[in-house]
Design a protein around this motif. Structure first.
Motif, PDB file in Angstrom:
ATOM      1  N   ASP A 194       6.199   5.794 -17.240  1.00  0.00           N
ATOM      2  CA  ASP A 194       7.517   5.410 -16.728  1.00  0.00           C
ATOM      3  C   ASP A 194       7.293   4.053 -16.072  1.00  0.00           C
ATOM      4  OD1 ASP A 194       9.472   4.918 -14.709  1.00  0.00           O
ATOM      5  OD2 ASP A 194      10.159   6.996 -14.930  1.00  0.00           O
ATOM      6  N   GLU A 195       7.877   3.005 -16.648  1.00  0.00           N
ATOM      7  CA  GLU A 195       7.542   1.639 -16.245  1.00  0.00           C
ATOM      8  C   GLU A 195       7.715   1.417 -14.739  1.00  0.00           C
ATOM      9  OE1 GLU A 195       9.660  -1.393 -18.337  1.00  0.00           O
ATOM     10  OE2 GLU A 195       8.326  -2.970 -17.614  1.00  0.00           O
ATOM     11  N   VAL A 196       8.878   1.830 -14.210  1.00  0.00           N
ATOM     12  CA  VAL A 196       9.170   1.546 -12.806  1.00  0.00           C
ATOM     13  C   VAL A 196       8.185   2.288 -11.894  1.00  0.00           C
ATOM     14  CG1 VAL A 196      10.919   1.751 -10.999  1.00  0.00           C
ATOM     15  CG2 VAL A 196      11.597   1.191 -13.355  1.00  0.00           C
ATOM     16  N   LYS A 197       8.020   3.596 -12.153  1.00  0.00           N
ATOM     17  CA  LYS A 197       7.202   4.412 -11.239  1.00  0.00           C
ATOM     18  C   LYS A 197       5.720   4.062 -11.347  1.00  0.00           C
ATOM     19  CE  LYS A 197      10.550   8.068 -10.882  1.00  0.00           C
ATOM     20  NZ  LYS A 197      11.551   8.039 -11.937  1.00  0.00           N
ATOM     21  N   PHE A 198       5.273   3.751 -12.567  1.00  0.00           N
ATOM     22  CA  PHE A 198       3.858   3.431 -12.715  1.00  0.00           C
ATOM     23  C   PHE A 198       3.551   2.048 -12.129  1.00  0.00           C
ATOM     24  CE2 PHE A 198      -0.015   2.245 -15.039  1.00  0.00           C
ATOM     25  CZ  PHE A 198      -0.796   3.333 -14.680  1.00  0.00           C
ATOM     26  N   THR A 199       4.450   1.101 -12.354  1.00  0.00           N
ATOM     27  CA  THR A 199       4.251  -0.243 -11.782  1.00  0.00           C
ATOM     28  C   THR A 199       4.159  -0.140 -10.261  1.00  0.00           C
ATOM     29  OG1 THR A 199       5.552  -1.142 -13.596  1.00  0.00           O
ATOM     30  CG2 THR A 199       5.221  -2.583 -11.711  1.00  0.00           C
ATOM     31  N   LEU A 200       5.043   0.673  -9.678  1.00  0.00           N
ATOM     32  CA  LEU A 200       5.045   0.861  -8.223  1.00  0.00           C
ATOM     33  C   LEU A 200       3.670   1.343  -7.744  1.00  0.00           C
ATOM     34  CD1 LEU A 200       7.190   0.701  -5.992  1.00  0.00           C
ATOM     35  CD2 LEU A 200       7.590   3.147  -6.303  1.00  0.00           C
ATOM     36  N   ALA A 201       3.094   2.296  -8.490  1.00  0.00           N
ATOM     37  CA  ALA A 201       1.809   2.881  -8.100  1.00  0.00           C
ATOM     38  C   ALA A 201       0.718   1.820  -8.086  1.00  0.00           C
ATOM     39  CB  ALA A 201       1.442   4.004  -9.074  1.00  0.00           C
ATOM     40  N   ILE A 202       0.612   1.052  -9.183  1.00  0.00           N
ATOM     41  CA  ILE A 202      -0.472   0.066  -9.288  1.00  0.00           C
ATOM     42  C   ILE A 202      -0.205  -1.109  -8.341  1.00  0.00           C
ATOM     43  CG2 ILE A 202      -1.769  -1.427 -10.883  1.00  0.00           C
ATOM     44  CD1 ILE A 202      -2.044   1.617 -11.422  1.00  0.00           C
ATOM     45  N   MET A 203       1.076  -1.457  -8.201  1.00  0.00           N
ATOM     46  CA  MET A 203       1.468  -2.549  -7.305  1.00  0.00           C
ATOM     47  C   MET A 203       0.964  -2.269  -5.891  1.00  0.00           C
ATOM     48  SD  MET A 203       3.850  -5.163  -7.481  1.00  0.00           S
ATOM     49  CE  MET A 203       5.574  -5.143  -7.606  1.00  0.00           C
ATOM     50  N   ASN A 204       1.150  -1.031  -5.421  1.00  0.00           N
ATOM     51  CA  ASN A 204       0.701  -0.675  -4.062  1.00  0.00           C
ATOM     52  C   ASN A 204      -0.805  -0.864  -3.926  1.00  0.00           C
ATOM     53  OD1 ASN A 204       3.190  -0.019  -3.062  1.00  0.00           O
ATOM     54  ND2 ASN A 204       3.048   2.149  -3.610  1.00  0.00           N
ATOM     55  N   LEU A 205      -1.548  -0.495  -4.970  1.00  0.00           N
ATOM     56  CA  LEU A 205      -3.009  -0.615  -4.896  1.00  0.00           C
ATOM     57  C   LEU A 205      -3.424  -2.089  -4.815  1.00  0.00           C
ATOM     58  CD1 LEU A 205      -4.209   2.002  -7.569  1.00  0.00           C
ATOM     59  CD2 LEU A 205      -4.037   2.296  -5.094  1.00  0.00           C
ATOM     60  N   VAL A 206      -2.822  -2.910  -5.686  1.00  0.00           N
ATOM     61  CA  VAL A 206      -3.209  -4.332  -5.710  1.00  0.00           C
ATOM     62  C   VAL A 206      -2.757  -5.011  -4.406  1.00  0.00           C
ATOM     63  CG1 VAL A 206      -3.063  -6.497  -6.999  1.00  0.00           C
ATOM     64  CG2 VAL A 206      -2.998  -4.325  -8.230  1.00  0.00           C
ATOM     65  N   GLU A 207      -1.549  -4.635  -3.963  1.00  0.00           N
ATOM     66  CA  GLU A 207      -1.020  -5.216  -2.729  1.00  0.00           C
ATOM     67  C   GLU A 207      -1.927  -4.880  -1.550  1.00  0.00           C
ATOM     68  OE1 GLU A 207       3.187  -4.422  -2.469  1.00  0.00           O
ATOM     69  OE2 GLU A 207       3.201  -5.195  -0.408  1.00  0.00           O
ATOM     70  N   ASN A 208      -2.390  -3.643  -1.500  1.00  0.00           N
ATOM     71  CA  ASN A 208      -3.319  -3.250  -0.421  1.00  0.00           C
ATOM     72  C   ASN A 208      -4.613  -4.053  -0.519  1.00  0.00           C
ATOM     73  OD1 ASN A 208      -1.625  -1.415   0.651  1.00  0.00           O
ATOM     74  ND2 ASN A 208      -2.687   0.415  -0.132  1.00  0.00           N
ATOM     75  N   GLY A 209      -5.104  -4.230  -1.781  1.00  0.00           N
ATOM     76  CA  GLY A 209      -6.331  -5.020  -1.996  1.00  0.00           C
ATOM     77  C   GLY A 209      -6.176  -6.423  -1.430  1.00  0.00           C
ATOM     78  N   ILE A 210      -4.972  -6.975  -1.549  1.00  0.00           N
ATOM     79  CA  ILE A 210      -4.726  -8.321  -1.015  1.00  0.00           C
ATOM     80  C   ILE A 210      -4.564  -8.267   0.507  1.00  0.00           C
ATOM     81  CG2 ILE A 210      -3.147 -10.295  -1.068  1.00  0.00           C
ATOM     82  CD1 ILE A 210      -2.334  -9.358  -3.947  1.00  0.00           C
ATOM     83  N   LYS A 211      -3.737  -7.280   0.961  1.00  0.00           N
ATOM     84  CA  LYS A 211      -3.402  -7.192   2.391  1.00  0.00           C
ATOM     85  C   LYS A 211      -4.632  -6.927   3.256  1.00  0.00           C
ATOM     86  CE  LYS A 211      -0.274  -3.971   2.446  1.00  0.00           C
ATOM     87  NZ  LYS A 211       0.765  -3.000   2.799  1.00  0.00           N
ATOM     88  N   TYR A 212      -5.454  -5.987   2.811  1.00  0.00           N
ATOM     89  CA  TYR A 212      -6.612  -5.594   3.632  1.00  0.00           C
ATOM     90  C   TYR A 212      -7.855  -6.361   3.179  1.00  0.00           C
ATOM     91  CZ  TYR A 212      -3.317  -2.009   4.956  1.00  0.00           C
ATOM     92  OH  TYR A 212      -2.204  -1.374   5.397  1.00  0.00           O
ATOM     93  N   ASN A 213      -7.667  -7.655   2.998  1.00  0.00           N
ATOM     94  CA  ASN A 213      -8.746  -8.523   2.546  1.00  0.00           C
ATOM     95  C   ASN A 213      -8.885  -9.671   3.537  1.00  0.00           C
ATOM     96  OD1 ASN A 213     -10.654  -9.598   0.702  1.00  0.00           O
ATOM     97  ND2 ASN A 213      -9.474  -8.712  -1.000  1.00  0.00           N
ATOM     98  N   HIS A 214      -9.754 -10.574   3.257  1.00  0.00           N
ATOM     99  CA  HIS A 214      -9.877 -11.751   4.126  1.00  0.00           C
ATOM    100  C   HIS A 214      -9.824 -13.003   3.258  1.00  0.00           C
ATOM    101  CE1 HIS A 214     -13.923 -11.643   2.605  1.00  0.00           C
ATOM    102  NE2 HIS A 214     -13.984 -10.361   2.985  1.00  0.00           N
TER     103      HIS A 214
END
Ligand code: ADP
Length: 509
Positions: A391-411
């Motif tokens: 499901d494009e919307v729901k799956f994108t949301l899932a991966i988006m959160n992971l990548v966003e966290n990778g960026i947010k909790y980085n230096h």
């Protein structure tokens, strides 16, 4: 009333009662009636063999004395027949080959013909008996053998029965032309003695059955009560336990009952957990929503308290803060809405076969500005073209959160690597970052709603604590799996695996 009857006859108690009762009564009735029948048959057989052995002498005498021709001439036989009839409490008949009664101890049938199958059979050599239940007699028909006849004469005599005629013959002894049998001796013996014994036995049988009946009722009542007692106890306890959170069903007694109690307790525990987590969720939601509101109130109050004296820069700064609190509130509400949508049981997915390489490229494109702002390098590595059911919307949301966290909790200067791969069955996505990592004791909890490793830091960088919960739900809806590995201050890796072909639940067979 009907409901009551259905409940009564549907109850296990009554079923057990009937089964035990019938298990005692049916064999008891069969055994006792069978025994009486057996006795009756046995007595009749005994009578029959006694009669036939006693009759042998008489049939021989009848054959050798020419009694069939002139019964009145053989007095001693007449006396013997009468004596025997008296002893049997019955009647004796001597019948000749033409099926005519030559002698009847009752005299009633003399000279008459008897065409009765057993008599006909006896005239051809077969001894048989018949029990007349109405008049209580056993009637035995015995052939009177021709003493001068031998086996070798049989062939020439096949018709002799038909051709011989008593009235034509006047010799005192039958000749061999007369065939192997000269006539029939019919003996009627009273079975009153047997009937009396049977009546007595039947009385005993009823007494025995009465005792068995009482025993069966008592036993059935006792055991059916005993066997269903644990179930009734559970039935009575369940409503009580529903209202008392800490109480559980006792797990003792029969294995099945113990299993039911154990399953019930586990079920109750689960329900309790769900209830607790709901309550916790509601309190977390209220708390999270209240925090930005409280900040806004503080900001607005401090401007108001200055009574219009506040400098313009202060207005601008506070308004900027209020706007970011509103943004925060909005993102919490958005996340909550996403979560609620994913959480609903029976949520339907809009599954499509999508090119995953494109999906991830687009996703990273959207996050690139954020990554650049944070000074984090964002890299996508695809091993092959992959088409997967999502499901494009729901799956994108899932991966988006992971990548966003990778960026947010980085230096600054850090990186986030996204890897896409597959085998014949699954699509694998790895999101690896060089960020701050997650402490080991938090790894089990990061998928919980509102869980944040460092609350203040997470809030600072705009976290709601709902991102990974959303990811988890979405991956589960895709029948996938997600794993996390992390080393503090070195980075975190999320491994996602989903099946290439989505199989609707229920279609699995
Ligand atoms: P948030 O909106 O706070 O990021 P998430 O549910 O996405 O909420 O994440 C839960 C917590 O897990 C975060 O608060 C953060 O502490 C931790 N976390 C998630 N992803 C990472 C990551 N890549 N690196 C370090 N910590 C992370």
């Amino acid at each position: 009333m009907k409901e009551k009857l259905i409940r009564f006859f549907g109850s296990l108690h009554i079923h057990f009662f009937l089964i035990i009762f019938l298990a005692a009564m049916i064999p008891a009735s069969l055994i006792t009636t069978g025994f009486v029948r057996l006795y009756e048959n046995r007595q009749i057989q005994t009578d029959y063999s006694q009669i036939t052995s006693q009759a042998k002498l008489i049939t021989n005498q009848i054959a050798t004395t020419g009694y069939l021709n002139d019964p009145s001439a053989v007095d001693f036989l007449n006396a013997e027949l009468t004596a025997m009839a008296n002893a049997y409490g019955g009647r004796m008949m001597v019948i000749n080959n033409s099926l005519q009664v030559v002698k009847d101890t009752y005299s009633a049938e003399e000279g008459k013909s008897v065409v009765w199958s057993n008599v006909v059979k006896a005239s051809r050599g077969t001894t048989s008996y018949y029990v007349d239940q109405e008049s209580n007699y056993i009637i035995v028909t015995i052939p009177i053998p021709n003493m001068t006849y031998s086996d070798s004469d049989k062939t020439s005599d096949s018709n002799s029965l038909l051709s011989s005629n008593d009235s034509d013959s006047d010799s005192s002894l039958r000749t061999k032309e007369e065939g192997p049998y000269l006539g029939v001796l019919l003996i009627m013996k009273s079975t009153d003695d047997i009937s009396q014994n049977i009546t007595f036995l039947q009385d005993v049988m009823w007494e025995v059955l009465l005792v068995v009946f009482i025993f069966a009722v008592v036993t059935a009542a006792f055991f059916s009560d005993r066997m269903t007692r644990p179930l009734r106890k559970i039935r009575d306890l369940i409503p009580h336990i529903q209202d008392h959170a800490e109480e559980t069903l006792p797990t003792k007694g029969y294995t099945e009952v113990r299993d039911i109690a154990e399953h019930f307790n586990t079920f109750k525990e689960k329900m309790q957990d769900i209830d607790d987590s709901r309550a916790e969720f509601v309190s977390n939601v209220s708390h999270e929503l209240k925090t930005p509101l409280a900040s806004m109130k503080v900001l607005a109050d401090s401007i108001n308290s200055m009574g219009g004296e506040a400098p313009l820069e202060m207005y601008q700064e506070f308004m900027g803060d209020i706007t970011s609190e509103i943004d925060r509130e909005t993102s919490i509400i958005n996340d909550l809405l996403s979560l609620v949508k994913l959480d609903k049981s029976g949520v339907s997915l809009n599954i499509q076969s999508l090119n995953m390489n494109e999906l991830l490229e687009n996703l990273l494109k959207r996050l690139r500005p954020l990554a650049e702002k944070q000074g984090v390098e964002l890299v996508l590595e695809s091993f092959r073209p992959i088409v997967c059911d999502v499901d494009e919307v729901k799956f994108t949301l899932a991966i988006m959160n992971l990548v966003e966290n990778g960026i947010k909790y980085n230096h600054e200067g850090g990186w986030v690597h996204v890897t896409l791969n597959s085998d014949h069955e699954y699509c694998f996505i790895k999101v690896k970052d060089s960020g701050m990592g997650i402490p080991e004791d938090s790894l089990d909890r990061i998928f919980e709603r509102f869980y944040r490793v460092d609350k203040s830091h997470s809030r600072e960088i705009g976290g709601t604590g709902l991102g990974l919960a959303i990811t988890w739900n979405s991956i589960m809806l895709h029948h996938g799996e997600i794993k996390v590995a992390s080393i503090l201050d070195q980075g975190t890796t999320f491994d996602v695996r989903i099946p290439l072909k989505y199989i609707q639940e229920g279609d699995e067979k």
